[in-house]
Write a protein that holds these residues in place. Structure first.
Motif, PDB file in Angstrom:
ATOM      1  N   SER B  21     120.038  57.682  37.662  1.00  0.00           N
ATOM      2  CA  SER B  21     120.637  58.014  36.371  1.00  0.00           C
ATOM      3  C   SER B  21     119.655  58.805  35.513  1.00  0.00           C
ATOM      4  N   ALA B  22     118.394  58.387  35.539  1.00  0.00           N
ATOM      5  CA  ALA B  22     117.389  59.095  34.740  1.00  0.00           C
ATOM      6  C   ALA B  22     117.181  60.514  35.256  1.00  0.00           C
ATOM      7  N   VAL B  23     117.240  60.695  36.570  1.00  0.00           N
ATOM      8  CA  VAL B  23     117.143  62.054  37.121  1.00  0.00           C
ATOM      9  C   VAL B  23     118.316  62.894  36.621  1.00  0.00           C
ATOM     10  N   LEU B  24     119.494  62.318  36.641  1.00  0.00           N
ATOM     11  CA  LEU B  24     120.666  63.071  36.188  1.00  0.00           C
ATOM     12  C   LEU B  24     120.608  63.348  34.687  1.00  0.00           C
ATOM     13  N   LEU B  25     119.880  62.489  33.961  1.00  0.00           N
ATOM     14  CA  LEU B  25     119.704  62.738  32.529  1.00  0.00           C
ATOM     15  C   LEU B  25     118.684  63.844  32.265  1.00  0.00           C
ATOM     16  N   GLY B  26     117.968  64.246  33.310  1.00  0.00           N
ATOM     17  CA  GLY B  26     117.065  65.386  33.143  1.00  0.00           C
ATOM     18  C   GLY B  26     115.620  65.135  33.512  1.00  0.00           C
ATOM     19  N   CYS B  27     115.325  63.967  34.041  1.00  0.00           N
ATOM     20  CA  CYS B  27     113.940  63.661  34.413  1.00  0.00           C
ATOM     21  C   CYS B  27     113.636  64.175  35.821  1.00  0.00           C
ATOM     22  N   SER B  28     112.367  64.461  36.065  1.00  0.00           N
ATOM     23  CA  SER B  28     111.924  64.603  37.445  1.00  0.00           C
ATOM     24  C   SER B  28     111.959  63.201  38.058  1.00  0.00           C
ATOM     25  N   ARG B  29     111.787  63.119  39.365  1.00  0.00           N
ATOM     26  CA  ARG B  29     111.856  61.788  39.965  1.00  0.00           C
ATOM     27  C   ARG B  29     110.730  60.894  39.455  1.00  0.00           C
ATOM     28  N   GLU B  33     111.252  57.416  37.462  1.00  0.00           N
ATOM     29  CA  GLU B  33     110.739  56.098  37.846  1.00  0.00           C
ATOM     30  C   GLU B  33     109.989  55.449  36.688  1.00  0.00           C
ATOM     31  N   ASP B  34     109.286  56.258  35.891  1.00  0.00           N
ATOM     32  CA  ASP B  34     108.620  55.716  34.706  1.00  0.00           C
ATOM     33  C   ASP B  34     109.643  55.170  33.712  1.00  0.00           C
ATOM     34  N   VAL B  35     110.700  55.956  33.507  1.00  0.00           N
ATOM     35  CA  VAL B  35     111.732  55.542  32.549  1.00  0.00           C
ATOM     36  C   VAL B  35     112.430  54.264  33.032  1.00  0.00           C
ATOM     37  N   ALA B  36     112.718  54.229  34.329  1.00  0.00           N
ATOM     38  CA  ALA B  36     113.374  53.038  34.877  1.00  0.00           C
ATOM     39  C   ALA B  36     112.453  51.826  34.774  1.00  0.00           C
ATOM     40  N   GLN B  37     111.165  52.046  35.015  1.00  0.00           N
ATOM     41  CA  GLN B  37     110.227  50.923  34.927  1.00  0.00           C
ATOM     42  C   GLN B  37     110.123  50.416  33.490  1.00  0.00           C
ATOM     43  N   THR B  38     110.036  51.351  32.536  1.00  0.00           N
ATOM     44  CA  THR B  38     110.007  50.951  31.125  1.00  0.00           C
ATOM     45  C   THR B  38     111.255  50.153  30.769  1.00  0.00           C
TER      46      THR B  38
END
Lengths: 236, 166
Positions: B21-29, B33-38
């Motif tokens: 989901s974070a990748v689709l929101l515009g993040c690199s992988r 992973e940082d966003v998901a971990q946070t």
């Protein structure tokens, strides 16, 4: 494009991302540390509130609890507080004042909804008592990992009034775009808000609505899952 | 957290979809992973609220969106711009034409439009849930979705691609 096609394309795009293994251990370690930080904030608040009560009551409490952000604060007392690595999360009982109830999930009177969170008196609003149309300045009371003087403030402010022991949103801050000043609109109007990050410096100035009814208010912004608020009184 | 086994199972189950989901929101992988971990660290710290939430997915997605915003805010203030956009080659999408076309189409949407598209059509949240996650009125979600769908329909790459979908 049909919605079904879009769903398929997004699923395909998602499936092409191959995440590494979940860092369960790291998450647990960081999560425990985060919980300790939060409980530490509560303990520091309790100590400060007790000290304030001994020294002389609520008006002193506001000073005692006026802890600095990590990037601010010059006097020795503030530095001593931050030097101890302490941050304050009082869980909604700010400044030694009464604890207002946390909005319930689904309560439409506030942001609430899926992520209704404890309101944290994280902000200092000065002066604490104003008339409608006056300008207040806002700064952080403490260092927060996701909300600090260093990173500035976003724009999604709301002004809530204490009525019958509940906080209800009276105004939401609107921003028309670059070059304009933010203004409040009554929450009942249900207008859309531009969701923008605005690099204001702190202390952050806000004009209290000219038609604000006198009473106890708090200015809030949701960051992460926390409602960060600062209290003020609007007099006639 | 009283039941750490339940939390660990939750992390293991939700990790892939949060990263995607974070990748689709515009993040690199890596950023994803940082966003998901946070997000999951914050879930741990507020686990009682997560488990008590009427809509756990919505609650967690709101954390994810906020973590993503926080990461953007940190970048805004903490990183100097470069001439070339950092686009890591190992983000898992490069080798797949369709996914790449979809991502490029998402890149052309505004941040708000991209959020509603991902939450509504990838996370499969309802419009009301999407509105709650983003903290905006339902009408805002509807209008953003309408504009986003118009923009995606006009995207030539996607138009060519969707012609091949049965």
């Amino acid at each position: 494009m049909e919605e079904r096609e879009l769903v398929q394309l997004l699923q395909r795009a998602g499936e092409q991302v191959a995440p590494g293994p979940a860092p369960v251990r790291d998450i647990l370690l960081e999560g425990r540390a985060e919980r300790r930080r939060r409980s530490g904030r509560v303990r520091v608040f309790a100590l400060a509130a007790a000290a304030a009560a001994v020294i002389g009551g609520g008006s002193v409490a506001a000073t005692v609890l006026d802890l600095p952000s990590l990037t601010g604060g010059a006097d020795s007392a503030e530095n001593a507080a931050s030097g101890a690595g302490s941050t304050v999360d009082d869980g909604g009982a700010g400044g030694g004042a009464e604890s207002a109830p946390t909005p319930l999930s689904g309560d439409t009177s506030t942001e609430g909804g899926a992520a209704a969170a404890d309101a944290v008196d994280a902000l200092v609003v000065t002066p604490g008592a104003v008339s409608p149309g006056d300008t207040v300045k806002i700064r952080t009371r403490m260092a927060l990992s996701s909300f600090s003087d260093q990173s500035g403030f976003g724009i999604a402010w709301r002004l809530e009034r204490l009525t019958d022991d509940r906080w209800s949103r009276e105004y939401t801050l609107a921003w028309a775009g670059t070059g304009s000043d933010p203004t409040w609109w009554p929450a009942a109007e249900k207008r859309a808000v531009r969701d923008e990050l605005v690099p204001y410096t702190v202390p952050f100035p806000l004009v209290i609505p000219r038609d604000a009814t006198p009473g106890e208010y708090r200015i809030c912004q949701t960051v992460g899952t926390e409602d960060l608020c600062g209290r003020l009184a609007v007099t006639g | 957290v009283d039941d750490e086994a339940a939390f660990e199972a939750f992390v293991t189950e939700r990790w892939p979809v949060l990263v995607r989901s974070a990748v689709l929101l515009g993040c690199s992988r890596a950023e994803a992973e940082d966003v998901a971990q946070t997000t999951l660290v914050r879930c741990y710290a507020a686990w009682s609220k997560v488990t008590a939430a009427d809509n756990r997915d919505g609650y967690v997605y709101r954390m994810l969106v906020n973590a993503h915003r926080d990461s953007r805010r940190r970048r805004w203030w903490g990183e100097a711009p470069t001439e070339e956009v950092d686009r890591p080659s190992d983000d898992g999408l490069e080798a797949v034409d369709g996914a790449d076309v979809m991502r490029r189409a998402l890149d052309r949407l505004s941040a708000g439009q991209r959020q509603v598209v991902v939450l509504r059509y990838y996370a499969q949240l309802s419009e009301r849930e999407t509105a709650e996650v983003l903290g905006v009125p339902n009408g805002t979600v509807k209008s953003r979705l309408a504009r986003a769908l118009d923009a995606l329909a006009a995207d030539p790459g996607l138009a060519a691609l969707t012609g091949g979908i049965a």
